[in-house]
Scaffold this active site. Structure first.
Site, PDB file in Angstrom:
ATOM      1  N   ASP A  19      -6.267   0.164   9.268  1.00 45.94           N
ATOM      2  CA  ASP A  19      -6.368   0.664   7.933  1.00 45.94           C
ATOM      3  C   ASP A  19      -5.674  -0.360   6.677  1.00 45.94           C
ATOM      4  O   ASP A  19      -6.460  -0.771   5.733  1.00 45.94           O
ATOM      5  CB  ASP A  19      -5.478   1.926   7.525  1.00 45.94           C
ATOM      6  CG  ASP A  19      -6.420   3.260   7.738  1.00 45.94           C
ATOM      7  OD1 ASP A  19      -7.658   2.963   7.892  1.00 45.94           O
ATOM      8  OD2 ASP A  19      -5.847   4.415   7.634  1.00 45.94           O
ATOM      9  N   GLU A  77       0.806  -0.952   0.028  1.00 44.93           N
ATOM     10  CA  GLU A  77       0.126  -0.038  -0.078  1.00 44.93           C
ATOM     11  C   GLU A  77       0.826   1.233   0.108  1.00 44.93           C
ATOM     12  O   GLU A  77       1.765   1.266   0.776  1.00 44.93           O
ATOM     13  CB  GLU A  77      -0.929  -0.042   1.298  1.00 44.93           C
ATOM     14  CG  GLU A  77      -1.504   1.091   1.643  1.00 44.93           C
ATOM     15  CD  GLU A  77      -1.759   1.331   3.156  1.00 44.93           C
ATOM     16  OE1 GLU A  77      -1.255   0.424   3.876  1.00 44.93           O
ATOM     17  OE2 GLU A  77      -2.244   2.378   3.587  1.00 44.93           O
ATOM     18  N   ASP A 112       0.085  -2.327   6.292  1.00 44.01           N
ATOM     19  CA  ASP A 112       0.238  -1.971   7.650  1.00 44.01           C
ATOM     20  C   ASP A 112      -0.362  -2.953   8.889  1.00 44.01           C
ATOM     21  O   ASP A 112      -1.362  -3.162   8.456  1.00 44.01           O
ATOM     22  CB  ASP A 112       0.065  -0.535   8.191  1.00 44.01           C
ATOM     23  CG  ASP A 112       1.219   0.364   7.020  1.00 44.01           C
ATOM     24  OD1 ASP A 112       2.189   0.076   6.859  1.00 44.01           O
ATOM     25  OD2 ASP A 112       0.568   1.726   7.149  1.00 44.01           O
ATOM     26  N   ASP A 132      -2.228  -2.024  11.148  1.00 39.58           N
ATOM     27  CA  ASP A 132      -3.364  -1.298  11.682  1.00 39.58           C
ATOM     28  C   ASP A 132      -4.697  -1.462  10.991  1.00 39.58           C
ATOM     29  O   ASP A 132      -4.776  -2.171  10.078  1.00 39.58           O
ATOM     30  CB  ASP A 132      -2.818   0.209  11.615  1.00 39.58           C
ATOM     31  CG  ASP A 132      -2.681   0.774  10.343  1.00 39.58           C
ATOM     32  OD1 ASP A 132      -2.796  -0.035   9.226  1.00 39.58           O
ATOM     33  OD2 ASP A 132      -2.046   1.722  10.223  1.00 39.58           O
TER      34      ASP A 132
END
Ligand code: 0RA
Length: 635
Positions: free
Chosen positions: A501, A424, A497, A499
């Site tokens: 998102d 990403e 990542d 997290d």
């Protein structure tokens, strides 16, 4: 008396020992499904009494311990008079004698209005304690059993008004490893029963939470269909669904409607039992609907020039509830939830087809709306096909030259060892590009938000530049043109990542793969990379933790708490030094990979379409729970 014995009596006299010896033969197994089967057996008897017009209300109580149940109804009450030959009450016979053969050996399925009390003895045999109480003939009666053995004769408790049956049981922990019932499982099944048996009132009380619900649906499966269509957020194409009830050797009840959803959604039942894997009854429905619609379209010359309608086009957006009753159903498949009786296909087809044709002809404007919907599906399918063929052609013929500019390809042409990392954002892409093994690892950075492709036609999906680039980089085509053999890499690794998102992006990519490149998942070629969230420095050594739990585990193994070590939390892949990214996430020697295994995790289309309607975090959780750790893959 011996001379009066008939063969029929002998089968009836069989005791309950076989049930305790081989419970699986009677209830399918002793796991959670088998345990809940006990409830369905007892409830079904009360439902039969209601369907015969004798009971109005059924009450099911899950007691505080969650390991005992009471089922009652206001029907006629199980007869308490003595059987002249057997010298036992009818109630005792119903609860303590096995009625020929186990359910799971086939046979012996009751249809609504069929045999009373089959299964009650099985439940009794598998319960440490069962108490049956009956009100009839102006009195209340009771009888108690332990593991199927009567603890005394049927007792008359005293005078009582009204009639009804009350059964309380406690499953035997020496048979079932877990005797705790699941309230939601029972609730959902009772609600479905209230749809399948219109008008019956079913009250469910969960004493462990104090919650009580009452289910009653005068419109039966029509109400069920409306609920399912509503829950799925599917917009109906026409107002009133088609409904049909047809009595006969095979009783057929169906309700259906076309919606704007791109999925087909059929829920089917045989004798009130869900058939999650479909079977001959569903095949009969599809055949009937397909033929009736085609007939209508042809008779009224409704297909536009150049459009051909396929069976898939007719199924798109089709939502249906199908309930059939069959005297001797045969179930098939690993979970025994597919109907296999060949005669049922024709019976459903013959019940539905003429009725649907007539309905379409007498509701012309509705029928034309449905046909318009189907023509739209056909057009979208043809557009997708053309677009995917164009992309596949591009990758197949002009090779490397047309690869997307932002792809940093690997140099090796030996595909077995190569990998594509989909990352990403440009900064993460940059770190990955520098940190990777350029011979075997390619990197494709994705910019901006990944498109949510759930419930989106392929033609529309392919308008998205990021997705189109991804398909070109993979080189194996898409949709019906997909050929896994042409995949340009051995593995496709999604790297985002650690997290929420990042999880969202991973889920959206998996949604795309599931919907438009499912064979890639089936072939086990898609992986999820697990980047570290924390770096822990202690005693001149460095440790990496993927999440909180991992961090806690590492600290524990070091015997240190947070204050005694150096902890760095990574904000994202983009801020990691390329060398660190290599060591923790890219290097086959040290990284962690999860293989996304569609066969186990996302077994059926039904599961994913239910799943994908929900929030992305939950979907990610589900997918990750079902992904297999592929740490030891051979690179
Ligand atoms: C046999 C005969 C009759 C009723 C029943 C069984 C019966 C069984 C169950 C099981 C749960 N609830 C039930 N309610 C009734 C008919 C007796 C008569 O003719 O009065």
């Amino acid at each position: 008396m011996a001379t009066e014995y008939t063969a029929k009596d002998i089968t009836i006299l069989e005791g309950l020992d076989p049930v305790r010896k081989r419970p699986g033969m009677y209830i399918g197994g002793v796991g959670t499904a088998g345990l809940h089967h006990l409830v369905w057996e007892i409830v079904d008897n009360s439902i039969d009494e209601a369907m015969n017009g004798h009971a109005k209300e059924i009450a099911v109580v899950l007691h505080k311990d969650r390991s005992s149940i009471t089922v009652s109804d206001d029907g006629r009450g199980i007869p308490v008079d003595k059987h002249p030959k057997l010298k036992k009450s009818a109630l005792e016979i119903i609860f303590s004698t096995l009625h020929a053969g186990g359910k799971f050996e086939g046979q012996n399925y009751k249809t609504s209005g069929g045999l009373h009390g089959v299964g009650a003895s099985v439940v009794n045999a598998l319960s440490t304690k069962l108490v049956a109480k009956v009100k009839r003939e102006g009195a209340e009666w009771a009888m108690e059993f332990r593991r199927g053995v009567a603890q005394g004769p049927l007792k008359k408790l005293g005078a009582a008004r009204g009639t009804g049956t009350w059964v309380h049981f406690q499953p035997d922990p020496t048979i079932f490893p877990r005797t705790e019932f699941d309230a939601a499982t029972i609730r959902d099944r009772l609600e479905i029963a209230s749809f399948l048996h219109r008008g019956v009132k079913i009250r469910f009380t969960d004493e462990s939470t104090g919650k009580e619900e009452v289910f009653r649906h005068e419109a039966g499966i029509l109400d069920y269909l409306k609920k399912v269509v509503g829950e799925r957020g599917a917009k109906p194409v026409h107002e009133a669904p088609f409904t049909l009830v047809k009595e006969g050797d095979v009783k057929v009840e169906v309700a259906f409607q076309w919606t704007e959803s791109t999925d087909e959604h059929v829920r089917s039942y045989v004798n009130g039992i869900p058939t999650g894997s479909g079977g001959t009854h569903e095949n009969g429905l599809r055949a009937a609907v397909g033929k009736a619609v085609r007939n209508f379209v042809e008779t009224h010359a409704l297909t536009p020039r150049g459009v051909t309608i396929t069976a898939d086009d007719i199924r798109e957006g089709f939502a249906s509830i199908l309930s059939v009753y069959v005297a001797e159903p045969q179930f098939q498949g690993q979970t025994k939830d597919r109907l296999n009786n060949p005669e049922v296909q024709g019976a459903v087809d013959q019940a539905v087809r003429p009725a649907l044709e007539q309905w379409m002809n007498s509701n012309r404007s509705v029928a034309e709306q449905i046909v318009a919907r189907i023509v739209l599906s056909a057009r979208a399918r043809e557009a997708s096909r053309a677009a995917s063929a164009a992309i596949s052609r591009k990758t197949a013929t002009s090779g490397r030259l047309t690869l997307p500019g932002k792809l940093s390809d690997c140099t090796s042409h030996a595909r077995e060892r190569t990998e594509l990392f989909i990352v990403e954002g440009d900064s993460a892409g940059g770190s990955a590009k520098q940190g990777r093994d350029r011979e075997h690892q390619a990197v494709l950075p994705l910019r901006g938000k990944v498109l949510n492709t759930e419930a989106m036609g392929l033609a529309k999906v392919l308008e998205n530049k990021e997705i189109a680039d991804l398909i070109v980089a993979l080189g194996c085509g898409v949709g019906k043109d997909l050929d896994v053999e042409k995949l340009r890499y051995a593995r496709v690794i999604l790297l985002a990542d650690a997290d929420s998102d990042g999880h969202h992006i991973t889920t959206l990519l998996l949604t795309f793969f599931y919907r438009h490149m499912p064979d890639l998942l089936k072939a086990g070629r898609v992986y999820v990379g697990v980047p570290p969230l924390y770096r822990i420095d202690a005693a001149k050594k460095t440790f990496w933790a993927a999440d909180e739990a991992d961090k806690a585990r590492i600290l524990k193994s070091l015997g240190k708490d947070e204050s005694a070590v150096d902890i760095t939390r990574f904000k994202g892949l983009g801020e990691m030094m390329p060398k660190v990214l290599w060591e923790t996430t890219l290097s086959p020697r040290t990284r962690r990979l999860l293989r996304v295994d569609i066969a186990d995790a996302l077994a059926t289309d039904r599961i994913i379409s239910d799943l994908m309607g929900k929030d992305p975090q939950a979907r990610f959780q589900f997918i990750m729970e079902h992904a297999e750790d592929a740490q030891d893959i051979d690179v």
